[in-house]
Motif scaffolding. Structure first.
Motif, PDB file in Angstrom:
ATOM      1  N   GLY A   1       0.805  -1.219   0.000  1.00 43.13           N
ATOM      2  CA  GLY A   1       0.000   0.000   0.000  1.00 43.13           C
ATOM      3  C   GLY A   1       0.836   1.266   0.000  1.00 43.13           C
ATOM      4  O   GLY A   1       1.688   1.478  -0.852  1.00 43.13           O
ATOM      5  N   CYS A   2       0.632   2.112   1.029  1.00 40.61           N
ATOM      6  CA  CYS A   2       1.306   3.422   1.085  1.00 40.61           C
ATOM      7  C   CYS A   2       2.775   3.326   1.478  1.00 40.61           C
ATOM      8  O   CYS A   2       3.503   4.301   1.377  1.00 40.61           O
ATOM      9  CB  CYS A   2       0.560   4.330   2.048  1.00 40.61           C
ATOM     10  SG  CYS A   2       0.501   3.692   3.721  1.00 40.61           S
ATOM     11  N   GLY A   3       3.219   2.171   1.934  1.00 44.78           N
ATOM     12  CA  GLY A   3       4.629   2.013   2.298  1.00 44.78           C
ATOM     13  C   GLY A   3       4.823   0.962   3.375  1.00 44.78           C
ATOM     14  O   GLY A   3       3.929   0.700   4.172  1.00 44.78           O
ATOM     15  N   LEU A   4       5.982   0.352   3.382  1.00 47.88           N
ATOM     16  CA  LEU A   4       6.321  -0.707   4.330  1.00 47.88           C
ATOM     17  C   LEU A   4       7.039  -0.114   5.536  1.00 47.88           C
ATOM     18  O   LEU A   4       8.097   0.496   5.401  1.00 47.88           O
ATOM     19  CB  LEU A   4       7.223  -1.744   3.640  1.00 47.88           C
ATOM     20  CG  LEU A   4       7.709  -2.914   4.474  1.00 47.88           C
ATOM     21  CD1 LEU A   4       6.539  -3.814   4.862  1.00 47.88           C
ATOM     22  CD2 LEU A   4       8.734  -3.723   3.694  1.00 47.88           C
ATOM     23  N   ASP A   5       6.427  -0.296   6.700  1.00 43.96           N
ATOM     24  CA  ASP A   5       7.039   0.178   7.939  1.00 43.96           C
ATOM     25  C   ASP A   5       7.792  -0.961   8.620  1.00 43.96           C
ATOM     26  O   ASP A   5       8.769  -0.729   9.319  1.00 43.96           O
ATOM     27  CB  ASP A   5       5.974   0.749   8.872  1.00 43.96           C
ATOM     28  CG  ASP A   5       6.569   1.489  10.053  1.00 43.96           C
ATOM     29  OD1 ASP A   5       7.636   2.113   9.874  1.00 43.96           O
ATOM     30  OD2 ASP A   5       5.977   1.443  11.142  1.00 43.96           O
ATOM     31  N   GLY A   6       7.344  -2.187   8.430  1.00 41.10           N
ATOM     32  CA  GLY A   6       7.990  -3.344   9.033  1.00 41.10           C
ATOM     33  C   GLY A   6       7.239  -4.621   8.701  1.00 41.10           C
ATOM     34  O   GLY A   6       6.202  -4.606   8.040  1.00 41.10           O
ATOM     35  N   ILE A   7       7.782  -5.736   9.179  1.00 45.03           N
ATOM     36  CA  ILE A   7       7.130  -7.042   9.026  1.00 45.03           C
ATOM     37  C   ILE A   7       7.026  -7.633  10.420  1.00 45.03           C
ATOM     38  O   ILE A   7       8.009  -7.647  11.176  1.00 45.03           O
ATOM     39  CB  ILE A   7       7.916  -7.957   8.074  1.00 45.03           C
ATOM     40  CG1 ILE A   7       7.937  -7.322   6.680  1.00 45.03           C
ATOM     41  CG2 ILE A   7       7.296  -9.346   8.028  1.00 45.03           C
ATOM     42  CD1 ILE A   7       8.777  -8.036   5.660  1.00 45.03           C
ATOM     43  N   MET A   8       5.840  -8.111  10.764  1.00 45.66           N
ATOM     44  CA  MET A   8       5.552  -8.557  12.116  1.00 45.66           C
ATOM     45  C   MET A   8       5.091 -10.022  12.101  1.00 45.66           C
ATOM     46  O   MET A   8       4.506 -10.497  11.123  1.00 45.66           O
ATOM     47  CB  MET A   8       4.429  -7.672  12.678  1.00 45.66           C
ATOM     48  CG  MET A   8       3.937  -8.051  14.036  1.00 45.66           C
ATOM     49  SD  MET A   8       2.667  -6.904  14.640  1.00 45.66           S
ATOM     50  CE  MET A   8       1.305  -7.269  13.578  1.00 45.66           C
ATOM     51  N   VAL A   9       5.361 -10.709  13.204  1.00 45.25           N
ATOM     52  CA  VAL A   9       4.877 -12.071  13.420  1.00 45.25           C
ATOM     53  C   VAL A   9       3.752 -11.983  14.440  1.00 45.25           C
ATOM     54  O   VAL A   9       3.897 -11.318  15.467  1.00 45.25           O
ATOM     55  CB  VAL A   9       5.987 -12.986  13.979  1.00 45.25           C
ATOM     56  CG1 VAL A   9       5.461 -14.380  14.230  1.00 45.25           C
ATOM     57  CG2 VAL A   9       7.175 -13.016  13.066  1.00 45.25           C
ATOM     58  N   ASP A  10       2.616 -12.624  14.133  1.00 43.36           N
ATOM     59  CA  ASP A  10       1.518 -12.630  15.106  1.00 43.36           C
ATOM     60  C   ASP A  10       0.579 -13.788  14.769  1.00 43.36           C
ATOM     61  O   ASP A  10       0.741 -14.456  13.750  1.00 43.36           O
ATOM     62  CB  ASP A  10       0.763 -11.300  15.083  1.00 43.36           C
ATOM     63  CG  ASP A  10       0.068 -11.001  16.415  1.00 43.36           C
ATOM     64  OD1 ASP A  10      -0.037 -11.911  17.267  1.00 43.36           O
ATOM     65  OD2 ASP A  10      -0.370  -9.861  16.597  1.00 43.36           O
ATOM     66  N   ARG A  11      -0.401 -13.977  15.630  1.00 49.99           N
ATOM     67  CA  ARG A  11      -1.435 -14.992  15.411  1.00 49.99           C
ATOM     68  C   ARG A  11      -2.394 -14.480  14.339  1.00 49.99           C
ATOM     69  O   ARG A  11      -2.720 -13.299  14.297  1.00 49.99           O
ATOM     70  CB  ARG A  11      -2.227 -15.263  16.689  1.00 49.99           C
ATOM     71  CG  ARG A  11      -1.390 -15.771  17.818  1.00 49.99           C
ATOM     72  CD  ARG A  11      -1.190 -17.234  17.728  1.00 49.99           C
ATOM     73  NE  ARG A  11      -0.166 -17.662  18.685  1.00 49.99           N
ATOM     74  CZ  ARG A  11       0.331 -18.863  18.691  1.00 49.99           C
ATOM     75  NH1 ARG A  11      -0.054 -19.751  17.825  1.00 49.99           N
ATOM     76  NH2 ARG A  11       1.246 -19.189  19.573  1.00 49.99           N
TER      77      ARG A  11
END
Length: 178
Positions: free
Chosen positions: A117-127
């Protein structure tokens, strides 16, 4: 998973071809004046596992091995990220892991532009919100929205692009779902 499949192939071929190479002793063959064609004894035949693969299989086996060498390190990294306690639920990946996941996985998602979308801030691991028992990767966008993505979809697309002549077969044989 993929390596286990590659090791199982020769075993399955041997199991499939084995009965054809079992010694077939017919009563006529034991008679001294048999008019049947000569058939070498079973011990003279090469075992099924040592028979050469058909010519059409050789390029496939070489391509399959190359694809496995290419994707296996990335698959192991993703599995380590998702299934170890390296990252807690809701935690963003470290810089080194984030670069690998963004460049080697997320970039090949069929809808990568929509996900980022508008930009990548980070990549997260979650359920996963619907399937609470499974952990997955999420794109954290610069507008604060986070959205899940399938690393397997990304790998499939990567394989299709990089190995156009063998990609579909590899995906059929090594990936469970489409």
């Amino acid at each position: 998973m993929a390596l286990a499949a590659a090791v199982a192939v020769p075993f399955l071929l041997h199991a499939r071809l084995g009965p054809r190479f079992a010694p077939a002793l017919s009563p006529r063959r034991l008679l001294p004046c048999s008019t049947t064609a000569y058939e070498p004894p079973h011990s003279a035949r090469p075992p099924a596992s040592k028979k050469a693969e058909p010519e059409s299989q050789v390029p496939w086996r070489a391509a399959e091995a190359e694809i496995l060498r290419d994707v296996e390190p990335v698959v192991q990294l993703i599995k380590d990220i998702l299934h170890s306690d390296r990252y807690a639920d809701g935690e963003c990946l470290g810089p080194a892991d984030e670069i690998v996941v963004a460049e080697k996985i997320l970039a090949y998602h069929p809808r990568a532009e929509d996900k980022i979308g508008c930009g990548l801030d980070g990549i997260m691991v979650d359920r996963h919100p619907q399937f609470r028992k499974s952990r997955c990767l999420f794109v954290v966008r610069t507008d604060g929205v986070w959205i899940d993505f399938s690393y397997q979809k990304c790998l499939r697309e990567y394989i299709r692009r990089k190995y156009p002549s063998h990609g579909e077969r590899f995906i059929r044989e090594h990936f469970k779902r489409t």
